[in-house]
Every structure is written in C-alpha cells, then in structure tokens.
Design a protein around this motif. Structure first.
Motif, short mmCIF file in Angstrom:
data_model
loop_
_atom_site.label_atom_id
_atom_site.label_comp_id
_atom_site.label_asym_id
_atom_site.label_seq_id
_atom_site.Cartn_x
_atom_site.Cartn_y
_atom_site.Cartn_z
N SER A 106 1.24 -1.11 0.02
CA SER A 106 0.00 -0.15 -0.03
C SER A 106 0.77 1.27 0.17
N ASP A 107 0.19 2.53 -0.25
CA ASP A 107 1.11 3.77 -0.05
C ASP A 107 1.04 4.06 1.31
N ARG A 108 0.73 3.43 2.37
CA ARG A 108 0.96 3.93 3.82
C ARG A 108 2.18 3.79 4.39
N THR A 109 2.47 5.02 4.94
CA THR A 109 3.71 5.20 5.72
C THR A 109 3.48 5.15 7.19
N THR A 110 4.31 4.75 7.77
CA THR A 110 4.02 5.02 9.61
C THR A 110 5.44 5.53 10.03
N GLU A 111 5.27 6.26 10.96
CA GLU A 111 6.49 7.00 11.80
C GLU A 111 6.04 7.05 13.18
N MET A 112 7.17 6.67 14.05
CA MET A 112 7.19 6.63 15.47
C MET A 112 8.34 7.62 16.13
N SER A 113 8.07 8.35 17.07
CA SER A 113 8.97 8.72 17.98
C SER A 113 8.81 7.91 19.41
N THR A 114 9.96 7.58 19.83
CA THR A 114 9.82 6.77 21.11
C THR A 114 10.86 7.24 22.21
N PHE A 115 10.43 7.03 23.65
CA PHE A 115 11.25 7.26 24.48
C PHE A 115 11.14 6.48 25.68
N PRO A 116 12.12 5.89 25.71
CA PRO A 116 12.12 4.64 26.64
C PRO A 116 12.77 4.98 27.98
N MET A 117 12.55 4.35 29.04
CA MET A 117 13.11 4.78 30.44
C MET A 117 13.29 3.39 31.40
N SER A 118 14.11 3.31 32.21
CA SER A 118 13.98 2.02 32.92
C SER A 118 15.12 2.44 34.20
N ALA A 119 14.75 1.83 35.27
CA ALA A 119 15.64 1.72 36.45
C ALA A 119 15.93 0.45 37.08
N TYR A 141 9.43 1.77 31.47
CA TYR A 141 8.53 2.45 30.72
C TYR A 141 8.76 3.12 29.35
N GLN A 142 7.61 3.25 28.77
CA GLN A 142 8.01 3.66 27.17
C GLN A 142 6.78 4.43 26.81
N TYR A 143 7.04 5.63 26.25
CA TYR A 143 5.87 6.44 25.49
C TYR A 143 6.12 6.66 24.13
N SER A 144 5.32 6.20 23.13
CA SER A 144 5.45 6.39 21.78
C SER A 144 4.49 7.26 21.07
N SER A 145 4.96 8.06 20.36
CA SER A 145 3.84 8.76 19.25
C SER A 145 4.00 8.17 17.89
N LEU A 146 2.72 7.87 17.35
CA LEU A 146 2.69 7.13 16.35
C LEU A 146 1.55 7.71 15.21
N THR A 147 2.26 7.87 14.05
CA THR A 147 1.40 8.33 12.87
C THR A 147 1.64 7.35 11.75
N TYR A 160 1.40 3.73 25.44
CA TYR A 160 1.94 3.64 26.72
C TYR A 160 2.34 2.41 27.12
N LEU A 161 3.61 1.95 27.37
CA LEU A 161 4.03 0.71 27.75
C LEU A 161 4.75 0.60 29.09
N SER A 162 4.63 -0.21 30.05
CA SER A 162 5.50 -0.49 31.04
C SER A 162 5.69 -2.03 31.52
N GLY A 163 6.73 -2.14 32.35
CA GLY A 163 6.76 -3.54 32.70
C GLY A 163 8.24 -3.73 33.53
N PHE A 164 8.81 -4.71 33.43
CA PHE A 164 10.09 -5.01 34.27
C PHE A 164 10.93 -5.68 33.61
N GLN A 165 12.25 -5.79 33.87
CA GLN A 165 13.08 -6.55 33.34
C GLN A 165 14.13 -7.14 34.54
#
Length: 255
Positions: A106-119, A141-147, A160-165
C-alpha cells in the motif's frame, strides 16, 4: 489498495512493537524462544566500586526490511549508575529514537518517536581484577507517538507501555578488552490510545542473551548486528507476515 481502520490499527501496533524490539538494541522474541546478539547490555558496565558513579551513551542506527515493510532511523540513550557499596548500586536509563517505515502492499507510511526509560537495582555478589558478576532487576516505561498515513487518511495514536526486566551480567577482563556476556528477561504491556478508543496491548515477553565487547583504552564499544528471521504466521488471517532482515549499528562511550 484500501486498508480498513481495523487493519491500519493492527499494522500500527505491529510496527510499534517492531521498533520497540530494536530500540532495545536486541531482538525480542516470544517467551518460548531465546535470542543471541552482539549488542550492549541494559546496564552501564559489568563492574562497580563503592561510591563510584559511571555512565554510558549509545548511538544507534537501525534498518529493518521484510517482504511487507521497510523501516529505518536511529537515536541514542544514556545510562547512569551510582554504587552505594561494593555490593549494591542503582542505575537509570533514558533514550530517544525516531523511526519511519512503509508497507510494500500500500502507499501507507508509518512514523514513530519513542522515549524509553528504565531503572534497576544492581547486586554484585562477586568481583576481582579479572572477573565479576552482577544481578539486576527493575522497572521500565516507554512512551511512543505513532502516525500512519496515506493519500486518503491519517491515523494517530499514543502508545504507553510499562513492565519489568531482570537479568545477570558477567565481566571478563582480557588485557585491553572487556567481554561482557549477559542475559535477561523483559516484559512490556500497556495501552494504545487513539481519538476514538483505547486498545489494551497484551504483554510481550522476551528472553535475551547478548555479548558486549569494549576496547578499554578508548572506553568505546562498537556493535554491528545483522539478523535474519522468519516471522510467525498470523492466526487471525492465516497469512505469513514475511521474513525480515535487521541491521543495527551501535557505537557506545562509557566513563
């Protein structure tokens, strides 16, 4: 080719998880599998001393291609650690990445900006001049903006994603080189928010095994990963999503 909103949302989530996988600089697979890579561990380095503060910055370039899509981009992340004793330390990580891709059918494009964080909380039960061992665990924790857009419409969402490692890392000092095998388990889940509705994102689990190589005199680590993988069949439409090839180039500096 016309793509429904439901299919668009499905593709955006799929694209987002592909990027989340490779933002971590290690390929994430299902919990039933294990991945081995030459890539940076999720903590700064495999050794610490009492009252020591250390850090690492990684610059990453990513290229992903398959039968159905292609994507590319990059970014960086900063890891910092402080050791309270020879046995106990804490660390934190924050990163920023921008990646764009397109689907071949298809002619569809996808873009993402993402900001991961952990402690993490780190425990060092054993260390000497040539070998040491660290256990670590914490939250992420991770926030991503999708288009996602084509000539007819545009779809935007926030992820919005969160979890553990939890994992372990070994340090082996060989003259001018530091070899750092590591293994960890990571899990993420969360919510995809759109203008119309919110979608729960089921938990994604991974077992990761890796190997970091550092040239000590320059405090530099250089990693290049070329991964070819066969994607699993989609149970919903009984179609294979296509084989994928991923190239990751990473340069790290530690202090």
């Amino acid at each position: 080719m016309t793509i429904s909103l439901e299919e668009t949302m499905k593709r955006v989530v799929t694209f987002a998880f592909l990027i989340l996988i490779f933002v971590c600089s290690t390929p994430v697979v299902t919990s039933a599998e294990t991945s081995f890579t030459i890539s940076p561990p999720p903590i700064t380095n495999p050794k610490f001393e009492k009252n020591e503060s250390s850090g690492k910055f990684d610059l990453t370039l990513i290229s992903i291609s398959s039968d159905n899509y292609s994507a590319g981009g990059g970014g960086g992340d900063l890891k910092l650690r402080h050791a309270f004793t020879d046995f106990l330390a804490i660390d934190g990580q924050i990163g920023a990445y921008a990646i764009g891709g397109e689907y071949e059918d298809s002619d569809r494009t996808t873009e993402m900006s993402t900001f991961p964080m952990s402690a993490n909380l780190e425990v060092q039960p054993y260390k000497n001049d040539s070998f040491n061992f660290i256990l670590f665990g914490g939250g992420n924790y991770q926030y991503s903006s999708l288009t996602s857009e084509n000539d007819n419409d545009e779809f935007e969402a926030d992820l919005y994603l969160s979890g553990f490692q939890v994992g372990a890392q070994v340090g082996i000092f060989l003259d001018s080189f530091l070899l750092s095998p590591f293994a960890y388990h990571v899990t993420k889940s969360g919510t995809l928010e759109t203008e119309d509705r919110d979608i729960d994102v089921d938990s994604v689990d991974a077992n990761v095994i890796g190997f970091d190589i550092k040239y000590i005199p320059w405090n530099l680590s250089l990693s290049t990963l070329l991964q070819a993988a066969e994607q699993a069949t989609d149970d919903d439409d009984d179609q294979d999503s296509g084989d994928s090839t991923t190239l990751i180039f990473q340069l790290g500096y530690s202090w």
